[in-house]
Design an enzyme around this catalytic site. Structure first.
Site, PDB file in Angstrom:
ATOM      1  N   ALA A 104      18.000 -33.999  -7.104  1.00  0.00           N
ATOM      2  CA  ALA A 104      18.575 -33.943  -7.896  1.00  0.00           C
ATOM      3  C   ALA A 104      20.022 -33.661  -8.400  1.00  0.00           C
ATOM      4  O   ALA A 104      20.571 -33.277  -7.162  1.00  0.00           O
ATOM      5  CB  ALA A 104      18.404 -32.176  -8.437  1.00  0.00           C
ATOM      6  N   LYS A 150      25.334 -24.920 -31.777  1.00  0.00           N
ATOM      7  CA  LYS A 150      25.860 -25.962 -30.962  1.00  0.00           C
ATOM      8  C   LYS A 150      26.709 -25.168 -29.680  1.00  0.00           C
ATOM      9  O   LYS A 150      27.745 -23.930 -30.499  1.00  0.00           O
ATOM     10  CB  LYS A 150      26.955 -26.677 -31.885  1.00  0.00           C
ATOM     11  CG  LYS A 150      26.304 -28.346 -31.497  1.00  0.00           C
ATOM     12  CD  LYS A 150      27.729 -28.955 -32.009  1.00  0.00           C
ATOM     13  CE  LYS A 150      26.582 -29.609 -32.509  1.00  0.00           C
ATOM     14  NZ  LYS A 150      27.008 -31.301 -33.504  1.00  0.00           N
ATOM     15  N   GLY A 188      17.213 -29.713  -1.288  1.00  0.00           N
ATOM     16  CA  GLY A 188      16.976 -29.180   0.692  1.00  0.00           C
ATOM     17  C   GLY A 188      17.675 -30.205   1.642  1.00  0.00           C
ATOM     18  O   GLY A 188      18.619 -29.683   2.276  1.00  0.00           O
ATOM     19  N   GLY A 189      17.200 -31.521   1.535  1.00  0.00           N
ATOM     20  CA  GLY A 189      17.450 -31.974   2.567  1.00  0.00           C
ATOM     21  C   GLY A 189      18.913 -32.715   2.639  1.00  0.00           C
ATOM     22  O   GLY A 189      19.027 -33.439   3.154  1.00  0.00           O
ATOM     23  N   GLY A 201      19.255 -12.815   4.151  1.00  0.00           N
ATOM     24  CA  GLY A 201      19.397 -12.603   3.723  1.00  0.00           C
ATOM     25  C   GLY A 201      21.022 -12.208   4.609  1.00  0.00           C
ATOM     26  O   GLY A 201      21.709 -12.631   5.818  1.00  0.00           O
ATOM     27  N   SER A 202      21.527 -11.208   3.775  1.00  0.00           N
ATOM     28  CA  SER A 202      22.629 -10.333   4.701  1.00  0.00           C
ATOM     29  C   SER A 202      22.472  -9.913   6.062  1.00  0.00           C
ATOM     30  O   SER A 202      22.721  -9.251   6.138  1.00  0.00           O
ATOM     31  CB  SER A 202      23.251  -9.333   3.684  1.00  0.00           C
ATOM     32  OG  SER A 202      21.757  -8.369   3.520  1.00  0.00           O
ATOM     33  N   ASP A 210      20.161 -23.551   3.177  1.00  0.00           N
ATOM     34  CA  ASP A 210      20.018 -24.813   3.837  1.00  0.00           C
ATOM     35  C   ASP A 210      21.796 -24.668   4.695  1.00  0.00           C
ATOM     36  O   ASP A 210      21.480 -26.350   5.999  1.00  0.00           O
ATOM     37  CB  ASP A 210      20.647 -26.102   2.386  1.00  0.00           C
ATOM     38  CG  ASP A 210      19.361 -25.842   1.597  1.00  0.00           C
ATOM     39  OD1 ASP A 210      18.156 -25.676   1.987  1.00  0.00           O
ATOM     40  OD2 ASP A 210      19.912 -26.372   0.170  1.00  0.00           O
TER      41      ASP A 210
END
Ligand SMILES: Nc1ncnc2c1ncn2[C@@H]1O[C@H](COP(=O)(O)OP(=O)(O)OP(=O)(O)O)[C@@H](O)[C@H]1O
Ligand SMILES: [Mg+2]
Length: 307
Positions: A12, A27, A40-41, A225-226, A255
């Site tokens: 993306a 708007k 990811g990759g 995680g942490s 990643d």
């Protein structure tokens, strides 16, 4: 030829902007957008490049957004190979609301690949000479493709190639239809594999060992995680604590961790050291803002501190 390649089938362009306040039916005046590569990759390849390693990224590239993504990767000096597809590469939107200091993340589904395009992609990977030592399969699969596609890619690779998988949901479950080298789930993803929540160390060990005993994978790295990460093989099961860092953005922690881990392994480091380098890279990613991944200097400093 590098010893590491990554594959991103659903990459993306992440479009980042800011707005004072998100209000429906009005708007909204946004700041000029900043574009970053995502998926990811591609992120694993960006992080390995930042860490000073050699890596080549293969990714599905379509339409004008695909061209933009190619340009963004060039600007970051990523060695990459666009695999041409007919449909348009996706663009995600990340909007920071200044009034609340909160981030809104809109993810698009991404284009599907035709059977021919998937075939060409597999043929391209198989033609790499000499074959890579490590193949990192990371991120979601585009809607509509075979959800066992990661397993199909892995089984097509020569036996000497160590396949690392980092994904979630059905592509993760079905990705294990062929034996892999290393799996990097978080606790939620390990729970998806177990079919029940995984909440503590003994449950991590049971699920990881059962995958190993069934011959599905050799190494399971469960990230917390942490809390750091847990390494499980047939012989060991150990916890590596994450260093305490200032948290700016958790985007890209997983990643960056995979990047550090695989880079260290490809350099011949023992698993325990590679784990520590991976955890250091994951924690370094948390120290940087927005979608920025780990920085080399931070990663190396944290790694030394953890010794
Ligand atoms: N708050 C934190 N403090 C220190 N290190 C962290 C923190 N959060 C994540 N990390 C580091 O990043 C690694 C991976 O994080 P995490 O377990 O959140 O991965 P993940 O769930 O796969 O994330 P992602 O959403 O990026 O895929 C951890 O093992 C740890 O080293
Ligand atoms: Mg993850």
């Amino acid at each position: 030829m590098p010893s590491i390649i990554t594959l991103t089938l659903n990459p993306a362009v992440d479009k980042n902007s800011q707005v004072q306040q998100v209000v429906a039916e009005r708007k909204l005046r946004c700041e000029p957008p900043v574009h970053h590569p995502g998926g990811g990759g591609l992120n694993v390849a960006r992080a390995i490049t930042e860490l000073g390693g050699d890596v080549e990224a293969y990714w599905a590239c379509g339409g004008a957004i695909g061209q933009l993504l190619s340009q963004l990767l060039d600007e970051e000096h990523i060695v990459h190979h666009p695999l041409s597809i007919d449909a348009q590469t996706r663009e995600n939107m990340i909007l920071f609301e200044r009034s609340s200091e909160q981030q809104y993340r809109f993810g698009m589904p991404g284009p599907s690949l035709t059977a021919d395009e998937i075939r060409t992609c597999l043929d391209t990977l198989l033609a790499i000479e000499p074959p890579p030592e490590y193949l990192v399969l990371s991120g979601s699969l585009p809607a509509g493709v075979d959800e066992a596609l990661y397993a199909r890619v892995a089984e097509a690779m020569p036996a000497s190639c160590r396949v690392v998988l980092d994904t979630s949901g059905t592509p993760l479950q079905r990705g294990l239809e062929t034996p892999l080298f290393l799996l990097k789930p978080n606790m939620r993803e390990l729970g998806q594999l177990a079919g029940r929540p995984v909440e503590d160390d003994s449950q991590i060990r049971n699920v990881a060992r059962s995958l190993i005993d069934q011959g599905k994978v050799e190494v399971v790295v469960t990230s917390l995680g942490s809390g750091g990460a847990v390494l499980t093989t047939a012989e060991t099961h150990r916890h590596i604590r994450a260093p305490t860092v200032n948290i700016r953005s958790k985007v890209g922690a997983g990643d960056s961790m995979v990047a550090g881990l695989v880079l260290a392994l490809s350099e011949g480091k023992p698993l325990a050291d590679a784990m520590r380098f991976g955890v250091a890279a994951g924690s370094a990613a948390v120290m940087t803002g927005g979608t920025e991944l780990c920085r080399r200097e931070n990663t190396e400093r944290l790694f030394r501190k953890m010794e």
